[in-house]
Write a protein that holds these residues in place. Structure first.
Motif, PDB file in Angstrom:
ATOM      1  N   ASP A  14      -1.678   7.380 -10.362  1.00 37.75           N
ATOM      2  CA  ASP A  14      -1.403   6.863  -9.020  1.00 37.75           C
ATOM      3  C   ASP A  14      -1.029   7.971  -8.035  1.00 37.75           C
ATOM      4  O   ASP A  14      -0.823   7.705  -6.848  1.00 37.75           O
ATOM      5  CB  ASP A  14      -0.279   5.815  -9.088  1.00 37.75           C
ATOM      6  CG  ASP A  14      -0.271   4.899  -7.877  1.00 37.75           C
ATOM      7  OD1 ASP A  14      -1.366   4.478  -7.451  1.00 37.75           O
ATOM      8  OD2 ASP A  14       0.818   4.605  -7.351  1.00 37.75           O
ATOM      9  N   THR A  23       5.664   4.660  -6.670  1.00 37.87           N
ATOM     10  CA  THR A  23       5.400   5.535  -7.817  1.00 37.87           C
ATOM     11  C   THR A  23       6.211   6.814  -7.707  1.00 37.87           C
ATOM     12  O   THR A  23       6.845   7.262  -8.676  1.00 37.87           O
ATOM     13  CB  THR A  23       3.892   5.858  -7.909  1.00 37.87           C
ATOM     14  OG1 THR A  23       3.181   4.657  -8.205  1.00 37.87           O
ATOM     15  CG2 THR A  23       3.603   6.895  -8.977  1.00 37.87           C
ATOM     16  N   PRO A  30       2.554   1.071  -9.886  1.00 39.76           N
ATOM     17  CA  PRO A  30       1.343   1.715  -9.349  1.00 39.76           C
ATOM     18  C   PRO A  30       0.615   0.798  -8.372  1.00 39.76           C
ATOM     19  O   PRO A  30       0.713  -0.433  -8.452  1.00 39.76           O
ATOM     20  CB  PRO A  30       0.478   1.963 -10.602  1.00 39.76           C
ATOM     21  CG  PRO A  30       1.409   1.830 -11.759  1.00 39.76           C
ATOM     22  CD  PRO A  30       2.448   0.858 -11.340  1.00 39.76           C
ATOM     23  N   ARG A  31      -0.122   1.422  -7.472  1.00 44.28           N
ATOM     24  CA  ARG A  31      -0.900   0.649  -6.491  1.00 44.28           C
ATOM     25  C   ARG A  31      -1.978  -0.171  -7.197  1.00 44.28           C
ATOM     26  O   ARG A  31      -2.581   0.278  -8.161  1.00 44.28           O
ATOM     27  CB  ARG A  31      -1.581   1.596  -5.488  1.00 44.28           C
ATOM     28  CG  ARG A  31      -0.634   2.315  -4.563  1.00 44.28           C
ATOM     29  CD  ARG A  31      -1.355   3.423  -3.809  1.00 44.28           C
ATOM     30  NE  ARG A  31      -1.771   4.510  -4.693  1.00 44.28           N
ATOM     31  CZ  ARG A  31      -2.613   5.477  -4.356  1.00 44.28           C
ATOM     32  NH1 ARG A  31      -3.157   5.476  -3.149  1.00 44.28           N
ATOM     33  NH2 ARG A  31      -2.916   6.439  -5.212  1.00 44.28           N
ATOM     34  N   ASN A  83       1.771   5.188  -1.990  1.00 43.43           N
ATOM     35  CA  ASN A  83       2.193   5.267  -3.400  1.00 43.43           C
ATOM     36  C   ASN A  83       3.670   5.655  -3.505  1.00 43.43           C
ATOM     37  O   ASN A  83       4.097   6.291  -4.464  1.00 43.43           O
ATOM     38  CB  ASN A  83       1.313   6.253  -4.186  1.00 43.43           C
ATOM     39  CG  ASN A  83       1.521   7.696  -3.730  1.00 43.43           C
ATOM     40  OD1 ASN A  83       2.034   7.944  -2.641  1.00 43.43           O
ATOM     41  ND2 ASN A  83       1.123   8.641  -4.568  1.00 43.43           N
TER      42      ASN A  83
END
Length: 906
Positions: free
Chosen positions: A334, A289, A277-278, A286
């Motif tokens: 995310d 993800t 995840p960021r 993203n």
């Protein structure tokens, strides 16, 4: 007495066999003195070497064995004894050569082979340890890398010796830290299969060390992408995103693999939580993800749905389901768009439906267990799967199953569903009777404790609102008493005791339950022991329970007028429990401190697990803030490691948690010696969180405490002042010097008073295009004494360090003379002293300023101050006299014989 060397040797041999080593040694020594035969002497030296080995005199043993070998290089016994002596002396390389020669001459000799094996392992260990030390410096790491060190490390990783593997992993950490090019080369040379295989091994220490290495590798590659860091040895490197995705694919493939250990699987999940995840929602990308969801969500759900007792699948730890829930929640959070979220929902629903509609009860249980994990993670997704046709009915049905495992899965799912508001009312209507029946009639304690937690959740639906109770009077206390009983029962499995804390986490919304729990020392000790255990899933429940007991949750006080209106309109008005009053809370805090809550919190912070979520960290930060509320308790918190534990909470928590942790640090820094509370380099880590409190979204109290703490730090050293300046705190502090609130304004000015000891800050006051200096002079004339002291102190430092500031003072305000005279006439000794110092600095800086001062009432005031008989004002008297002496030097006044100073015209 025997004088024949041969007879003495024989006697020595017999004594040695009987265990009289000292007697044998004496015989061999006498024989050596009498013998002149080299061959005879060699045997005697060899035998005496054996005596010295027994007596642990290894240097003498090595010397005698060498003398024997000088005569006969083929003496295998002498060589083996020298190898043994050298081994004990730590000269491993020489010992290895001797042992190797012995093994070559007699390959089947087990003693030779065993010594050779021991030496090989120890040499490898020593070499590996040396590599670890060498790799900590960049030059050493580069030397290892350039001299085929990675191949050597590969052999060490394949050795399967735990100590050697750990050293190899630690060396690789040194090689990869902050270096993209080396990391990419190492990943390609060692291969992710090998690294994941090491992480997936059964040894938890090795698994954690491999996890740390992969974390460092990820950071080196991702930081390299951000900074365009290409390594020192190459100008252009291939894009590391390929390696990143390859590493992630291997981690995803580890999840369902049967060959991977439980701890190894948890480590893989932990890495995915940290790396995919960021880190910030400001980053629009993203894609990692989305890639993991597309390529790995089914594998994550496969682990999530595993019920080890009844379904074939990967080995799990007690922490694995919670870790999966955290990973799924992180991935879902995310996502940026409804389309992405809908895709996530669809994939989860398809997986659950596929198994739920499959043949056999095992498939249905896998589907329900998956729903249970989703409810703990992305609850919106969990709710949607729970609402799928037949799921809830199956859960209710399985709660009545005679199979304990089936019951357990179903009851846990029901509990997690009860925690969601939209389901709580349904379960209250349909499930309370079922849960009560299970709690009262089940013969299995594990089912009973879970049913109890479900009742606890439903019973706490009113939160802290005293008037909104779900169950009859006293029922909540009975449930809590049973939870405490199970918590203290060491014979129960740890998972069941963890569920007891889950129940208390809900029941402690009730102040009566808080009082009973905090008063039960055994229950507190049991809870704190679980906080320090290997079971990471208990962390959030303990954090929530402690937040409730310390009342460190947010409580909005309703507007009294709105309360009256609500009563008039016959609407519900929340009521506070009498035992939630401040006096009760303070007593609870004292009891928790006495029971050792700080050491438990410190252990919780140290846990490396996805279960230690940002929300969990926020709970810990809230509790710490409550514990340092009273000044007299702060020393205890610091002494037990609370100050150190707060530092990671200010960087890795929710936004609210970071603020709470920073405020706790501020409170400690205000009243403790920062150099003792945060020894060594740690004190510099405190600056950034304190500066973060100087923000509009923080309360005035948080602003005030941050300013006070920064004042304390700024007074310690120039290096700390430079750190504060580097964190861009000066403009913020200046902003608070204009704050309307008296205490905040004064605190900001006090902080500036210490910061102006830095030349960098002093120069700001020379700028002609700002009102900084004017503000200080005007503040010296304010009514607020604390503000006047701070401003006058700042002005005293500035005028002393920068004479050019003195000449500007008359230009910034025409009232400067009146303000200065008011300082000299103040009833406060501190203000008088600051006034005299400013006056002296101005007179020393410029004769024309001295002339203006001596033409004013300042002359008379200084004359009076110089003659004061009060010994407590020695500093004021001395400085005043210095002013007068300087005026006489300038010829501005003359000294009368009567002692009075008179003005004179130059």
């Amino acid at each position: 007495m025997t004088q024949d060397p041969s007879a003495l040797r024989e006697e020595g041999n017999n004594l040695f066999k009987s265990g009289d080593v000292q007697g044998a040694l004496s015989c061999y020594t006498k024989a050596l003195k009498l013998s002149d035969n080299d061959s005879e002497n060699a045997v005697l030296f060899r035998n005496r070497s054996a005596c010295y080995l027994k007596l642990e005199e290894y240097s003498k043993a090595e010397a005698d064995a060498t003398k024997a070998l000088d005569t006969d290089q083929g003496d295998i016994k002498a060589r083996f004894r020298r190898a043994q002596a050298l081994h004990k002396l730590g000269r491993l390389d020489q010992a290895f050569l001797d042992a190797q020669k012995c093994a070559q001459l007699e390959p089947k000799n087990k003693a030779f082979q065993e010594l050779l094996r021991q030496l090989s392992v120890q040499i490898q260990q020593k070499a590996a340890q040396n590599l670890v030390v060498l790799s900590r410096e960049d030059a050493g790491a580069e030397q290892i890398f350039r001299n085929d060190g990675v191949k050597l490390l590969q052999n060490l990783l394949d050795s399967r010796q735990e100590d050697i593997v750990l050293s190899a992993l630690r060396t690789l950490v040194g090689l990869c830290t902050g270096h993209q090019s080396r990391t990419m080369a190492i990943v390609n040379e060692l291969g992710m299969d090998r690294l994941c295989g090491v992480m997936g091994s059964g040894a938890s220490a090795v698994s954690l060390a491999a996890c740390h290495l992969l974390q460092v590798m990820f950071e080196a590659l991702t930081e390299g992408m951000k900074k365009d860091f290409r390594g020192k040895d190459e100008a252009i490197l291939p894009e590391p995103s390929r390696e990143l995705r390859s590493m992630l694919r291997h981690l995803i493939d580890m999840l369902p693999a049967s060959s991977v250990s439980g701890p190894g699987r948890d480590s893989a999940i932990n890495l995915l939580v940290k790396q995919v995840p960021r880190k910030s929602q400001k980053n629009p990308d993203n894609s990692l993800t989305l890639w993991v969801i597309d390529n790995g969500i089914k594998k994550i759900l496969e682990v999530s749905g595993t019920v080890p007792e009844i379904t074939d699948g990967p080995t799990l730890t007690d922490n694995t389901p919670m870790n999966c829930a955290v990973l799924l929640n992180k991935l879902y959070d995310d996502l940026k768009s409804d389309k992405e979220r809908e895709n996530f929902n669809k994939l989860c629903e398809e997986y659950v439906q596929h198994h739920f509609e499959g043949s056999g009860l095992e498939n249905k249980l896998r589907a329900i267990q998956t729903v249970s994990v989703l409810l703990q993670g992305p609850s919106d997704v969990g709710n949607r799967t729970l609402e799928m046709s037949g799921i809830m009915e199956a859960v209710i049905s399985l709660c009545a199953s005679e199979n304990i495992t089936h019951q357990q899965v179903a009851v846990e799912t029901l509990i997690h569903a009860a925690g969601k508001a939209k389901r709580a009312s349904f379960i209250t209507a349909n499930g309370v009777a079922l849960l009560k029946d299970l709690y009262k009639k089940s013969e299995n304690e594990q089912i009973r404790v879970r049913a109890l937690v479900g009742l606890c959740k439903l019973g706490s639906a009113g939160g802290t609102d005293f008037s909104m109770k779900q169950f009859a009077e006293g029922s909540t206390l009975k449930l809590a008493k049973q939870c405490r009983k199970w918590l203290c029962n060491d014979s129960l499995p740890q998972t069941s005791r963890r569920w007891a804390i889950e129940g208390l986490a809900y029941l402690t919304f009730d102040a009566d339950v808080k009082e009973d729990l905090v008063g039960d020392k055994n229950a507190l000790q049991a809870m704190f022991q679980l906080a320090k255990s290997e079971d990471k899933t208990v962390l959030f429940a303990i954090g929530s329970t402690l937040v409730n007991c310390t009342n460190s949750y947010e409580v909005e006080k309703p507007d009294p007028q709105l309360v009256e209106l609500a009563k008039y309109a016959k609407q519900h008005v929340p009521e506070e429990h009498p035992k939630d009053a401040k006096s009760f809370v303070e007593k609870r805090l004292v009891k928790l401190l006495e029971a050792g809550v700080v050491s438990a919190l410190v252990c919780m912070v140290k846990q490396e697990s996805p279960a230690l979520t940002e929300t969990c960290r926020e709970c810990i930060a809230r509790v710490f803030l409550a514990l340092v509320e009273r000044q007299e308790d702060r020393g205890t918190v610091v002494a037990q490691g609370g100050g150190k534990a707060l530092l990671p909470l200010v960087s890795d928590s929710t936004d609210v948690g970071k603020i709470k942790a920073a405020q706790a640090l501020a409170k400690i820094t205000i009243t403790s010696n920062p150099e003792i509370a945060f020894p060594g380099e740690r004190v510099y880590e405190v600056v950034r969180p304190l500066v973060s409190l100087l923000a509009l979204e923080c309360s005035l109290l948080q602003n005030f405490e941050a300013l006070m703490a920064l004042t304390n730090l700024a007074g310690i050293s120039d290096r700390l002042r430079q750190k504060i300046i580097k964190e861009k705190a000066v403009p913020k502090i200046e902003g608070y010097m204009f704050e309307e609130h008296d205490l905040v304004r004064a605190a900001a000015t006090e902080c500036m008073c210490n910061l102006v000891l830095s030349p960098e800050v002093q120069k700001l006051y020379l700028a002609t295009d700002s009102d900084r200096l004017k503000l200080l002079v005007l503040y010296c004339g304010e009514d607020d004494e604390r503000l006047r002291k701070a401003a006058a102190g700042t002005l005293a430092v500035l005028t002393g360090e920068m004479p050019e500031v003195c000449a500007r003072i008359p230009d910034v305000t025409s009232h400067w003379l009146e303000i200065l005279q008011a300082l000299l006439l103040s009833e406060s000794q501190d203000l008088r002293h600051r006034g005299v110092v400013i006056t002296l600095n101005m007179m020393q800086a410029d004769r024309s300023l001295a002339e203006k001062l001596m033409e004013s009432e300042a002359l008379e005031i200084l004359s009076v101050l110089a003659k004061t008989a009060d010994a407590n004002q020695a500093s004021v008297i001395k400085a005043s006299q210095h002013c007068l002496d300087l005026a006489m030097e300038y010829g501005l006044i003359r000294n009368n014989e009567g002692g009075a100073n008179e003005g004179s015209t130059p």
